[in-house]
Design an enzyme around this catalytic site. Structure first.
Site, short mmCIF file in Angstrom:
data_model
loop_
_atom_site.label_atom_id
_atom_site.label_comp_id
_atom_site.label_asym_id
_atom_site.label_seq_id
_atom_site.Cartn_x
_atom_site.Cartn_y
_atom_site.Cartn_z
CE1 TYR A 88 -3.88 -2.72 5.44
CE2 TYR A 88 -3.49 -0.36 5.24
CZ TYR A 88 -3.69 -1.60 4.66
OH TYR A 88 -3.66 -1.70 3.30
CE LYS A 143 -1.29 -4.65 3.42
NZ LYS A 143 -1.47 -5.99 2.85
CB SER A 197 -0.85 -0.02 1.26
OG SER A 197 -1.41 1.24 1.51
N1 UFG Z 1 -13.02 10.79 3.30
C1 UFG Z 1 -14.01 11.69 3.59
N2 UFG Z 1 -15.20 11.21 4.03
C2 UFG Z 1 -15.45 9.90 4.20
C3 UFG Z 1 -14.40 8.97 3.90
C4 UFG Z 1 -13.19 9.47 3.46
O1 UFG Z 1 -13.84 12.91 3.45
O2 UFG Z 1 -16.54 9.53 4.63
C5 UFG Z 1 -11.72 11.31 2.80
C6 UFG Z 1 -10.56 10.97 3.72
O3 UFG Z 1 -10.46 11.92 4.75
C7 UFG Z 1 -9.41 10.97 2.75
C8 UFG Z 1 -10.03 10.52 1.42
O4 UFG Z 1 -11.43 10.70 1.58
O5 UFG Z 1 -8.94 12.27 2.62
C9 UFG Z 1 -9.76 9.08 1.10
O6 UFG Z 1 -10.13 8.30 2.22
P1 UFG Z 1 -10.20 6.71 2.16
O7 UFG Z 1 -10.54 6.24 3.54
O8 UFG Z 1 -11.08 6.28 1.06
O9 UFG Z 1 -8.74 6.30 1.75
P2 UFG Z 1 -7.35 6.59 2.49
O10 UFG Z 1 -6.52 7.32 1.49
O11 UFG Z 1 -7.52 7.21 3.80
O12 UFG Z 1 -6.91 5.11 2.78
C10 UFG Z 1 -6.38 4.34 1.79
C11 UFG Z 1 -6.64 2.86 2.05
C12 UFG Z 1 -5.96 2.42 3.30
C13 UFG Z 1 -4.53 2.82 3.30
C14 UFG Z 1 -4.40 4.29 3.04
C15 UFG Z 1 -2.99 4.71 2.90
O13 UFG Z 1 -8.02 2.62 2.16
O14 UFG Z 1 -6.03 1.01 3.34
O15 UFG Z 1 -5.05 4.61 1.82
O16 UFG Z 1 -2.86 6.05 2.62
F1 UFG Z 1 -3.95 2.57 4.49
#
Ligand code: UFG
Length: 339
Positions: A153, A157, A128
């Protein structure tokens, strides 16, 4: 003409695993799937069978079960393994770090040991972009150092990648693929993501809000140092992610010596959360109920890939853009909810 690969896919009923099984079969590979179905459902295997017109050699099995894996490896001559089976919830990992280390790191060690015993040396590992944390340079390339992980998590990785790098010298040929943000679903809407409970990830939350399963989407922060203040990510269609695994198998097959290499698997395009929400509304015509809320702890401000290395080494490119990815995610949500 290359020989037919027999690929073992662990976690093949999961989100990225299932799409990869489809791409592998469509590229002419023989596939065996193991999955303990702890975070997935058998109906996804049926979806794969409908898409490909192929009966899946499926085994409900836990990758911590060395005896069961040994038996499977004795009965089959696998040419390579793609190891997806792992827990992936950032929040859950904070609450239950031990179970994350046991499942994610433990299963990799068991699998490597079984592979070594049965002389199977080729492995593609699901990593990741979380290994980079907030990188100093964006777009981030593979030479960027690992930053302290934001969650257990993320730490699993990093640890798995370190193990693989060292263990590769024992004769393994290993590729780690560092996924950015996989979204969307197979264009047939027969397989897709099955989030457990309230989704943490953005796109399932968006589609569930559009389907009126959730009242409103909260955008976590609009005061980041980005063009519109919301976080920036590299959203990539899950079938494009899956396709890269087929190319990774070809790449590994071509290597004569043991090696370890990690590749970014992203589009190279940074998209803000607000841009994604607006794109979703534009392509579906649905007015999403959303509001701005506080930042989510642990979120990095901005990250997207430099995908040059994977482009050159694999001859791989994405096929789908953001609009198509979001439409496919919505088609899948509608199918799940009978909308
Ligand atoms: N977000 C919102 N509202 C929501 C959900 C997410 O605004 O209800 C935003 C988050 O704050 C973030 C973006 O959307 O800025 C993406 O969020 P995600 O949870 O979809 O994805 P992430 O980038 O946080 O997480 C992903 C993977 C994880 C991994 C991570 C590493 O899902 O498994 O990238 O950066 F660890």
């Amino acid at each position: 003409m290359s020989t037919i690969n027999h690929v073992l896919v662990t976690g093949g009923a999961g989100y990225i695993g299932s799409h990869t099984v489809v791409e592998l079969i469509e590229a002419g590979n023989k596939v065996t799937v193991v999955d303990n179905l702890s975070r997935s459902e058998y109906k996804i295997i049926e979806g794969i069978e409908t898409i490909t017109g192929t009966k899946i050699d499926f085994h409900k099995m836990d990758c911590l079960d060395a005896e069961a894996l040994h038996k499977l490896f004795s009965q089959n001559k696998f040419s390579s393994v793609i190891h997806f089976a792992a827990f992936k919830s950032v929040n859950e990992s904070v609450a239950k770090p031990l179970s994350y280390y046991k499942n994610n790191v433990g299963s990799l060690i068991v699998l490597l040991d079984v592979m070594k015993t049965h002389d199977v040396k080729d492995l593609i590992f699901s990593s990741s972009c979380t290994v980079y944390g907030q990188p100093d340079q964006i777009p981030v390339d593979e030479s960027a150092p690992f930053k302290k992980a934001e969650s257990p998590y993320g730490s699993t990785k990093q640890v798995c990648e370190q193990i693989l790098e060292e263990v590769a010298t024992e004769g393994f040929r290993v590729v780690s693929l560092r996924y950015f943000n996989p979204i969307g679903a197979h264009p047939s809407a027969l397989i897709g993501e099955l989030p457990i409970g309230v989704p943490n990830n953005l796109v399932p939350y968006v589609t569930q809000t559009a389907a009126e399963v959730r009242k409103a989407l909260t955008i976590f922060g609009n005061d980041y140092n980005t063009s519109d203040g919301s976080c920036v990510r590299d959203f990539i269609h899950v079938s494009d992610v899956a396709g890269a695994h087929v190319k990774a198998i070809d790449y590994v097959n071509k290597q004569s010596k043991s090696f370890y290499e990690a590749f970014n698997l992203g589009t190279g395009i940074g998209v803000s959360v607000l841009e994604l929400v607006k794109k979703f509304m534009a392509v579906t015509g649905i007015r999403l109920n959303y509001s701005i809320g506080p930042r989510r702890p642990g979120d990095v401000e901005k990250v997207y890939a430099n995908p040059e290395k994977i482009h050159k080494a694999f001859g791989w490119q994405t096929k789908y853009d953001l609009g198509q990815s979001l439409l496919h995610a919505w088609e899948w949500e509608k199918k799940l909810r009978d909308i």
